[in-house]
Design an enzyme around this catalytic site. Structure first.
Site, short mmCIF file in Angstrom:
data_model
loop_
_atom_site.label_atom_id
_atom_site.label_comp_id
_atom_site.label_asym_id
_atom_site.label_seq_id
_atom_site.Cartn_x
_atom_site.Cartn_y
_atom_site.Cartn_z
N GLY A 111 0.03 4.58 5.07
CA GLY A 111 1.16 4.95 4.23
C GLY A 111 2.28 5.33 5.17
O GLY A 111 2.31 4.87 6.31
N GLU A 112 3.16 6.20 4.74
CA GLU A 112 4.20 6.71 5.62
C GLU A 112 3.78 8.09 6.10
O GLU A 112 3.69 9.02 5.30
CB GLU A 112 5.54 6.77 4.88
CG GLU A 112 6.27 5.45 4.84
CD GLU A 112 6.50 4.88 6.23
OE1 GLU A 112 6.23 3.69 6.42
OE2 GLU A 112 6.92 5.63 7.14
N SER A 113 3.56 8.23 7.41
CA SER A 113 2.99 9.49 7.89
C SER A 113 3.94 10.67 7.65
O SER A 113 3.50 11.77 7.31
CB SER A 113 2.61 9.39 9.37
OG SER A 113 3.75 9.15 10.15
N CYS A 159 -4.16 4.28 10.50
CA CYS A 159 -2.72 4.16 10.75
C CYS A 159 -2.00 5.48 10.50
O CYS A 159 -2.05 6.37 11.34
CB CYS A 159 -2.15 3.01 9.92
SG CYS A 159 -0.52 2.48 10.47
N ARG A 214 3.92 6.79 17.76
CA ARG A 214 4.22 6.15 16.46
C ARG A 214 4.95 4.84 16.69
O ARG A 214 5.72 4.70 17.63
CB ARG A 214 5.11 7.05 15.61
CG ARG A 214 4.38 8.21 14.98
CD ARG A 214 5.29 8.89 13.98
NE ARG A 214 5.62 7.99 12.88
CZ ARG A 214 6.59 8.22 12.01
NH1 ARG A 214 7.33 9.28 12.10
NH2 ARG A 214 6.82 7.37 11.03
N ILE A 227 0.20 -2.83 11.15
CA ILE A 227 1.46 -2.80 10.42
C ILE A 227 2.29 -1.62 10.94
O ILE A 227 1.94 -0.47 10.69
CB ILE A 227 1.21 -2.60 8.90
CG1 ILE A 227 0.28 -3.69 8.35
CG2 ILE A 227 2.53 -2.58 8.13
CD1 ILE A 227 0.87 -5.06 8.27
N ARG A 228 3.36 -1.90 11.63
CA ARG A 228 4.16 -0.85 12.27
C ARG A 228 3.22 0.21 12.86
O ARG A 228 3.35 1.41 12.62
CB ARG A 228 5.09 -0.17 11.24
CG ARG A 228 6.19 -1.06 10.71
CD ARG A 228 7.07 -0.30 9.74
NE ARG A 228 7.99 0.59 10.45
CZ ARG A 228 8.69 1.55 9.86
NH1 ARG A 228 8.56 1.80 8.59
NH2 ARG A 228 9.51 2.28 10.56
N HIS A 239 -5.77 -1.52 10.02
CA HIS A 239 -6.07 -1.28 8.61
C HIS A 239 -7.29 -2.08 8.14
O HIS A 239 -7.11 -3.16 7.57
CB HIS A 239 -4.88 -1.73 7.74
CG HIS A 239 -3.66 -0.91 7.89
ND1 HIS A 239 -3.44 0.24 7.18
CD2 HIS A 239 -2.57 -1.07 8.67
CE1 HIS A 239 -2.27 0.76 7.50
NE2 HIS A 239 -1.71 -0.02 8.41
N GLU A 296 -8.90 -1.66 5.59
CA GLU A 296 -8.84 -1.78 4.12
C GLU A 296 -8.03 -2.99 3.67
O GLU A 296 -8.07 -3.36 2.50
CB GLU A 296 -8.28 -0.49 3.51
CG GLU A 296 -6.76 -0.28 3.59
CD GLU A 296 -6.26 0.28 4.93
OE1 GLU A 296 -7.03 0.25 5.92
OE2 GLU A 296 -5.11 0.74 4.98
#
Lengths: 296, 200
Positions: free
Chosen positions: B53-55, B85, B111, B140-141, B176, B178
């Site tokens: 997600g967005e940390s 992530c 990051r 992903i990023r 990821h 998942e």
């Protein structure tokens, strides 16, 4: 060295999956961007005027000043999105050059092309596009969009159009997933959508990309309503910084989106927020004033 | 025999991010899941997944939802945890240029180490700790682990950067699992949860 593959559409779809359950907020200054990030926004949309002001001012609405976008990119660590006009290939290229995280090819700006949307396959940066129904969503995905949002009616503070578009989309998906395979080609023809995407939806009972709500969400209860109807996250445009207490409203909408099934919590966060944005009754808008009819 | 082979229940932090993807991955291997949205949801679980997600957002939401302190305490007391992530970033004791979030794992994290979205990628690699077969890794990023110290140990590297690590009850990957159809990493974590459950 490991052999790296870059299937950009797949990676872009994956990126959008990381935004799920989140709230994306329109911001016009670095200060607003910080408030949004602090309140728990999952991304911000950088633009010069929120839709309510675009609506009020009239005239041609264009891509924002790159300097303003850069200022916002510098202010936050969450992803930054920005809007390009429908069909404006060069505005999109400029945004890509700025290193923006998502481009919204948006009906909120004045369309640059009255027949064609951008071929989003030509870009590496992900695109989000608005849609009112399944056919429109699949056309945009067919053009390379990796995220879909309802159009709603931006800048009105009236959620009725977003509800209409989300209901329409979900009901079409339910209908389609019950169709036998021999009916799919004719259905694709009827809704003007690519056959392979129609087949995907029929088999998986969902869009191939994430589907957010947008356009008229003004209160925590509005956001929770959109999640209840099947949205995977929410865009809030004018609803936050046109309210009397943006900090509190932003936080309340974030909480209500994550806890949309918990009415008690939605009640708590809705308390004492002050005046929401004023809002416009849709029947008072002339047909040409409706932004959702832009895009084809 | 119960369908739930490890007889464990795994919580998934469901504030935001790739929640349904982790649910699907665990359900595919017959593990029971619950969504964690409130502190009380931390009771009765044998492990917890902190999803992608967005940390920055997840760090704020943990506090806003009152989960931050009870979660940290549970992890320190041995609750099995798997961070993917953003989840990895939440667990790290050190984040380059930023304040840590939960700060429980002996790793230093960079990051967006691979760059922006234009630099996201997939590749295949064998991670023997998880499986003898090559695993599909989706970045992903993504962050990477700049270094491990204390009790953390390296589980996998890619091109000289640490992409997975373990420290007792804590497992992290910068990729990821998942987002793929492969279940090796989730099976490994379910086993971790099972071992800790039977010891308790």
């Amino acid at each position: 060295m490991a052999e790296k593959k870059q299937d950009q559409l797949k990676l872009n779809k994956n990126l959008a999956q990381m935004l799920k359950g989140g709230v994306i907020m329109d911001v016009t200054t670095p200060e607003e961007a910080e408030i949004a990030q602090e309140a728990g926004a999952v991304a911000v949309m950088a633009l010069e005027r929120v839709p309510a002001d675009i609506r009020r001012d009239g005239g041609v609405a264009r891509m924002s000043d790159p300097k303003m976008i850069k200022g916002i990119q510098k202010a936050v660590t969450i992803p930054v999105m920005a809007k390009a006009r429908i069909g404006h290939i060069v505005e999109a290229r400029v945004l890509e050059a700025l290193g923006i995280d998502y481009i919204d090819e948006s009906e909120v700006l004045t369309p640059a092309d009255d027949a064609y949307h951008i071929n989003k396959w030509d870009f590496k940066v992900p695109f989000v596009c608005g849609a009112r129904n399944l056919g429109e969503a699949l056309r945009r995905i067919g053009e390379g969009a990796s995220m879909i949002r309802t159009k709603g009616e931006a800048g009105t503070g009236n959620v009725v159009e977003a509800v209409r578009h989300m209901r329409q989309m979900m009901s079409e998906i339910r209908l389609l997933s019950n169709k036998p395979s021999e009916e799919l080609m004719t259905y694709a023809k009827d809704i003007c959508a690519p056959y392979d995407l129609v087949k995907f939806v029929a088999e998986n009972k969902k869009l191939p990309v994430v589907n957010f709500a947008a356009g008229g969400v003004a209160t925590p209860a509005d956001a929770a309503l959109m999640m209840t109807l099947g949205a995977e996250g929410v865009f809030v445009g004018s609803g936050i910084f046109k309210s009397s207490n943006p900090r509190k409203t932003a936080r309340a909408i974030v909480l209500a989106t994550a806890h949309y099934e918990d009415a008690k919590l939605v009640a708590e966060v809705s308390e004492d927020l002050g005046a929401p944005m004023r809002g416009i009754e849709l029947s008072t808008l002339k047909e040409e004033e409706k932004l959702a009819t832009r895009g084809w | 025999m119960s369908k739930n082979k490890n007889n464990v229940t795994i919580g998934i932090l469901a504030l935001q991010g790739s929640v349904t993807e982790h649910e699907r991955a665990l359900e595919n291997i017959g593990v029971k899941t619950v969504r964690v949205l409130k502190p009380e949801h931390l009771e009765g679980i044998n492990g917890i997944i902190l999803p992608g997600g967005e940390s920055t957002t997840l760090g704020k939401l943990l506090k806003l939802f009152g989960i931050f302190e009870p979660l940290r305490e549970k992890i320190q007391n041995g609750l099995a945890v798997f961070g993917t992530c953003a989840g990895l970033i939440l667990l790290a004791k050190e984040i380059e240029g930023e304040q840590p979030h939960l700060g429980v794992m002996d790793i230093r994290v960079r990051r967006n180490a691979y760059g922006r979205q234009l630099d996201s990628f997939e590749c295949e690699s064998v991670i023997t700790e998880f499986s003898a077969d090559p695993l599909e890794l989706v970045f992903i990023r993504a962050p990477w682990i700049e270094k491990t110290f204390g009790n953390a140990r390296v589980v996998a590297e890619l091109d000289g950067h640490v992409i997975a690590a373990r420290q007792n009850n804590m497992l992290v990957t910068s990729f990821h699992p998942e987002l793929t159809e492969q279940s090796a990493v989730h099976e490994y974590f379910a086993k971790m949860c099972g071992e800790r459950a039977s010891r308790a």
